[in-house]
Design a protein around this motif. Sequence first.
Motif, mmCIF file in Angstrom:
data_model
loop_
_atom_site.group_PDB
_atom_site.id
_atom_site.type_symbol
_atom_site.label_atom_id
_atom_site.label_comp_id
_atom_site.label_asym_id
_atom_site.label_seq_id
_atom_site.Cartn_x
_atom_site.Cartn_y
_atom_site.Cartn_z
ATOM 1 N N PHE A 254 24.951 -19.152 -29.456
ATOM 2 C CA PHE A 254 23.984 -18.966 -28.384
ATOM 3 C C PHE A 254 24.017 -20.147 -27.407
ATOM 4 O O PHE A 254 24.079 -19.963 -26.189
ATOM 5 C CB PHE A 254 22.593 -18.788 -28.994
ATOM 6 N N VAL A 257 27.318 -20.168 -25.345
ATOM 7 C CA VAL A 257 27.378 -19.116 -24.321
ATOM 8 C C VAL A 257 26.366 -19.394 -23.214
ATOM 9 O O VAL A 257 26.664 -19.257 -22.022
ATOM 10 C CB VAL A 257 27.147 -17.725 -24.949
ATOM 11 N N MET A 258 25.167 -19.838 -23.598
ATOM 12 C CA MET A 258 24.147 -20.077 -22.572
ATOM 13 C C MET A 258 24.553 -21.226 -21.654
ATOM 14 O O MET A 258 24.402 -21.129 -20.429
ATOM 15 C CB MET A 258 22.788 -20.360 -23.181
ATOM 16 N N ASN A 261 27.108 -19.977 -19.323
ATOM 17 C CA ASN A 261 26.503 -19.102 -18.316
ATOM 18 C C ASN A 261 25.776 -19.891 -17.236
ATOM 19 O O ASN A 261 25.903 -19.616 -16.050
ATOM 20 C CB ASN A 261 25.512 -18.130 -18.973
ATOM 21 N N ARG A 282 13.661 -12.836 0.247
ATOM 22 C CA ARG A 282 13.267 -11.595 0.901
ATOM 23 C C ARG A 282 12.058 -11.848 1.790
ATOM 24 O O ARG A 282 11.229 -12.687 1.488
ATOM 25 C CB ARG A 282 12.948 -10.513 -0.111
ATOM 26 N N ALA B 121 12.435 -9.357 -7.832
ATOM 27 C CA ALA B 121 12.749 -9.488 -6.407
ATOM 28 C C ALA B 121 11.479 -9.437 -5.561
ATOM 29 O O ALA B 121 11.318 -10.207 -4.617
ATOM 30 C CB ALA B 121 13.714 -8.383 -5.982
ATOM 31 N N ALA B 122 10.582 -8.530 -5.923
ATOM 32 C CA ALA B 122 9.370 -8.385 -5.119
ATOM 33 C C ALA B 122 8.479 -9.613 -5.230
ATOM 34 O O ALA B 122 7.733 -9.945 -4.314
ATOM 35 C CB ALA B 122 8.594 -7.138 -5.543
ATOM 36 N N ARG B 123 8.559 -10.286 -6.369
ATOM 37 C CA ARG B 123 7.749 -11.492 -6.568
ATOM 38 C C ARG B 123 8.642 -12.728 -6.594
ATOM 39 O O ARG B 123 8.456 -13.603 -7.432
ATOM 40 C CB ARG B 123 6.997 -11.405 -7.899
ATOM 41 N N GLN B 124 9.637 -12.755 -5.729
ATOM 42 C CA GLN B 124 10.611 -13.838 -5.776
ATOM 43 C C GLN B 124 9.923 -15.204 -5.787
ATOM 44 O O GLN B 124 9.012 -15.450 -5.002
ATOM 45 C CB GLN B 124 11.538 -13.757 -4.559
ATOM 46 N N LEU B 137 18.151 -14.847 -18.904
ATOM 47 C CA LEU B 137 19.149 -15.860 -19.265
ATOM 48 C C LEU B 137 19.347 -15.907 -20.781
ATOM 49 O O LEU B 137 20.467 -15.928 -21.283
ATOM 50 C CB LEU B 137 18.691 -17.224 -18.746
ATOM 51 N N ILE B 138 18.222 -15.882 -21.516
ATOM 52 C CA ILE B 138 18.310 -15.858 -22.979
ATOM 53 C C ILE B 138 19.009 -14.571 -23.422
ATOM 54 O O ILE B 138 19.922 -14.581 -24.241
ATOM 55 C CB ILE B 138 16.893 -15.896 -23.613
ATOM 56 N N ILE B 140 21.122 -12.526 -21.976
ATOM 57 C CA ILE B 140 22.557 -12.339 -21.793
ATOM 58 C C ILE B 140 23.370 -13.385 -22.533
ATOM 59 O O ILE B 140 24.582 -13.298 -22.588
ATOM 60 C CB ILE B 140 22.967 -12.329 -20.302
ATOM 61 N N SER B 141 22.712 -14.390 -23.111
ATOM 62 C CA SER B 141 23.467 -15.426 -23.817
ATOM 63 C C SER B 141 23.473 -15.222 -25.323
ATOM 64 O O SER B 141 24.270 -15.830 -26.026
ATOM 65 C CB SER B 141 22.889 -16.810 -23.509
ATOM 66 N N VAL B 193 21.644 -7.468 -24.020
ATOM 67 C CA VAL B 193 22.568 -8.054 -23.050
ATOM 68 C C VAL B 193 22.677 -7.165 -21.809
ATOM 69 O O VAL B 193 22.587 -7.628 -20.670
ATOM 70 C CB VAL B 193 23.956 -8.273 -23.682
ATOM 71 N N ARG B 200 19.539 -8.628 -13.644
ATOM 72 C CA ARG B 200 20.123 -9.580 -12.708
ATOM 73 C C ARG B 200 20.671 -8.903 -11.464
ATOM 74 O O ARG B 200 20.403 -9.292 -10.340
ATOM 75 C CB ARG B 200 21.301 -10.250 -13.392
ATOM 76 N N LEU B 207 17.069 -7.970 -3.386
ATOM 77 C CA LEU B 207 16.896 -9.045 -2.401
ATOM 78 C C LEU B 207 17.780 -8.803 -1.187
ATOM 79 O O LEU B 207 17.376 -9.021 -0.047
ATOM 80 C CB LEU B 207 17.240 -10.402 -3.027
ATOM 81 N N GLU B 208 18.994 -8.329 -1.468
ATOM 82 C CA GLU B 208 19.920 -8.045 -0.373
ATOM 83 C C GLU B 208 19.345 -6.934 0.523
ATOM 84 O O GLU B 208 19.334 -7.054 1.742
ATOM 85 C CB GLU B 208 21.253 -7.603 -0.987
ATOM 86 N N VAL B 239 22.356 2.188 -4.978
ATOM 87 C CA VAL B 239 23.766 2.365 -4.632
ATOM 88 C C VAL B 239 24.601 1.249 -5.277
ATOM 89 O O VAL B 239 25.723 1.468 -5.714
ATOM 90 C CB VAL B 239 23.952 2.368 -3.098
#
Lengths: 627, 315
Positions: A254, A257-258, A261, A282, B121-124, B137-138, B140-141, B193, B200, B207-208, B239
Amino acid sequence: MIQFFKLLFRNRLAGLGAVVLSVIVLLALFTPLLPLPNPNITATGDRFLPPFSEGHLLGTDHLGRDLLSRLMWGTRLSLAVGAAAALIAAFIGSTIGIVAGFLGGRTDNVIMRLVDMLMAFPYILLALAIVAALGPGLINALFAVAAVNIPFFARNIRGVTVGLANKEFVDAARLSGMSNLQIILFEILPNVLPVIVIAMSTTVGWMILETAGLSFLGLGSQPPQADLGSMLGEARAALITSPHTSIVPGIMIFLIVMSINLLGDGVRDAIDPRLKSGALSRPLPATIVERDSTPPVPSDDLLALQDLRTEFHVGDRTYKAVGGVSLKVNKGECLGIIGESGSGKSVTALSVMGLVASPPGKIVGGAVSFQGHDLVGASYDELRELRGDRVAYIFQDPLSTLHPLYKVGDQLIEAMQAHRKMPEKEARARAVELLESVRIPNAARRVDNYPHEMSGGMRQRVSIAMALANEPDVIIADEPTTALDVTVQAQILTLLDDLRRERDLAIVFITHDFGVVAQLCDRVAVMYAGRIVEEGPTAAILDDPQHPYTKRLMACVPELGGGKRELHAIPGLPPAVDRLPQGCAFAPRCNFAQDVCKQGDIELEANGDRAVRCLFPDKVSQTEVTS
Amino acid sequence: MAAYILKRLISAIPVLFGITLIVFLIMAMIPGDPATAILGAYATPENVAKINKDLGLDAPLFQRYFIWLGNMLTGDFGRSYSLNRPVLDEILDRFSATLILAGTSFVLCALIGILAGVISAARQYGWADKAITFTVLIGISIPSFFLGMVMILIFAVRLRWFPVSGMYAIYGGGDLPDLLNHLVMPAIALAAVATGVVARMSRSAMLEVLRQDYIRTARAKGVHERKVILGHALKSAMVTIIPVLGIQAGFVLSGAVYIEMVFQWPGVGRMLVDAILKRDILLVQGGVVFVAACYVLFNIVVDVAQSLLDPRIKS
């Protein structure tokens, strides 16, 4: 490069990732030198010792082997295998990509077809198939993971190479008699190398994870040798009785990888130029208001801007896009706002209904009074109710301002239903009616078109119909004809003029074209560097411009049948609104400028129904324009 | 629409053939004599000859491919020697379990991922955005197999909320509540994951889009902000998000193998690992081709969804 590292380490998370990763890599590198017990010595009597046991900081595993030592050696192995897989994948994939991109044609076609085919596989499945063929084992798992990542590199690097292969320096190298191999090695490779490195930094984490995964399944490293994945796999049997044997290697994977990343994200952000300026934020539903002074008392005009000031705050810079603008418009009246791009005319228009993108925009002073009510201090709900209902907008380029995925009819219906309840059928009939009113032929059929199925002129008519949907009191048209060709432009202007007379509309018309102003507007305000420099009835100003900028601007308009009259571009550029000069902003480009012009603020001096912000209006009005 | 679907289906045919060819070629890489590799200690000359004949290994390579392909097209994936039953029967049995697991995970990752991305995104830069970004982050790691094990420790062993492993209870189970009870943990572990990746991508896509001119138009019309975000902005962001969902579908489908091992889920992934360890080549070949083909077909669904959303694609 230094710039890059600065950006990278300004990102605190990326810095953290870099530190954690460096510590792990250093520890892994120096593992053989550390005073650790042999990771493979079994001691059946000491099985499953808990962490912090004597002599075994992290305890022991199911064979009594020291867990800390196995962890360090396992980390070393996992990192090495992951890095090796990344290098192999990068080398083979990039070679394929460069060859395909450089040679192009049939070779490219065949190779990319094959790459696409490989990418049609779910990633892990392909790795499994390769291991199945080669047989379980760490080296085979390494090859499998490298192999499934080859298409990724091949495709990315090919894309970059295709862009380079047609550049002049490659042609030059070819003419100088270099062979293909030489060109690839000495011209192409140095240019794609950074891309390869970035692609590696974003995939190495995955590759470590994937090899660990194969080992976890028992298809990678075989006992007694252990990487982090097989440690986890072996510990699984004792998960419930001795969880620490699973948790220790799991947390290590972990962390690795973190940290990769985090670092990879940091690298990408530092490279992506759009993020540098902070532009990827935005806009809020309404412009932020932070007035630094008490707002003026609202006026009784239908719509009046009173000393309005709007700024953009980007980094530590402040752009004074609108620097104290006062304007008014009443029923049936058409007011023109004219100026070069960047003069602040659009921002002025958008400030009225709080539509300036914010952040970074901010209204910092003045008022927008609509029917005697200040909109700058108004709540979002009040603004929303007025938007499109009482005050409607028409924007410049209807291809980007109409939603590409909704039918135009639905966009019209939505404009109505945002403000009043209306049965679908009635709304649709009204939408057709609106399209007819802006003279769109076949309106009943056109209502089901998407914007991309219409011509530019038709789309702009749709935008106008949308602005008319709720029969507003004011229409603010921001360069509605700029993107259109001349005949269509004339039709749209006539249409707007007719509508104004029929419905007693007030129109604020923003343009950079004096010809348009002459045709449509009762009054005109000329803007320069965020301020009004001259204002008055259109005819009077066209007859006798008193500000040198107005005069210059008019000299830019070609006259039909005007013979050989010379067109005079205005020399120089408008000033950046974050560094406005002292005194008159136009002085640096002005023929009449004298030292007094560059000192102190110059007032907008009223004279009858006209006003001008110039110290020498008489001199200006008497002189012909020359370059 | 029908024409578009047909076009996509036809264009999938060469891809499917390509898949069978690639799988076949990979399997042809088996070092040395496959019969010996399969038989291991039992590789007597008679046995080798028999296996070669049974598997058609005595024919030349390209001929073997067409025999295998032809058989598959008639529904005959061969016979698994380790299980002694037709490969296709075994795959179909196991695939339904994988489909339940991966399908649930896919739905989870799509729903939660998009929702999290939109909120973010709405609450950036707000607290919700920060909390989501950190969780992502956690998410996907953490390796899915480790997450699964940690979940077992916490929610099955310590809290006893869910069963440790399996798909149905051994005694008295077998109904839907029992299945769901067993499904919760593996589905979440598998989805983690993918959810992070979707969140993300959704955030950055939103945002784009929110910076586009047509969003300003919607606001200028007086459309309520909730509708601007969930209607105008999300529709356009989809899209970008839909192709990401397609990739994540492949990820959960094949990543299910880890989760099936951790949770003893009787799916096709575990079948493949067992088959690899037992050198059951036909079962591996058949399984890989089958799953990859399903993924290719699913991607057609993704493309069709994309074309329904974006009218510009068909023209």
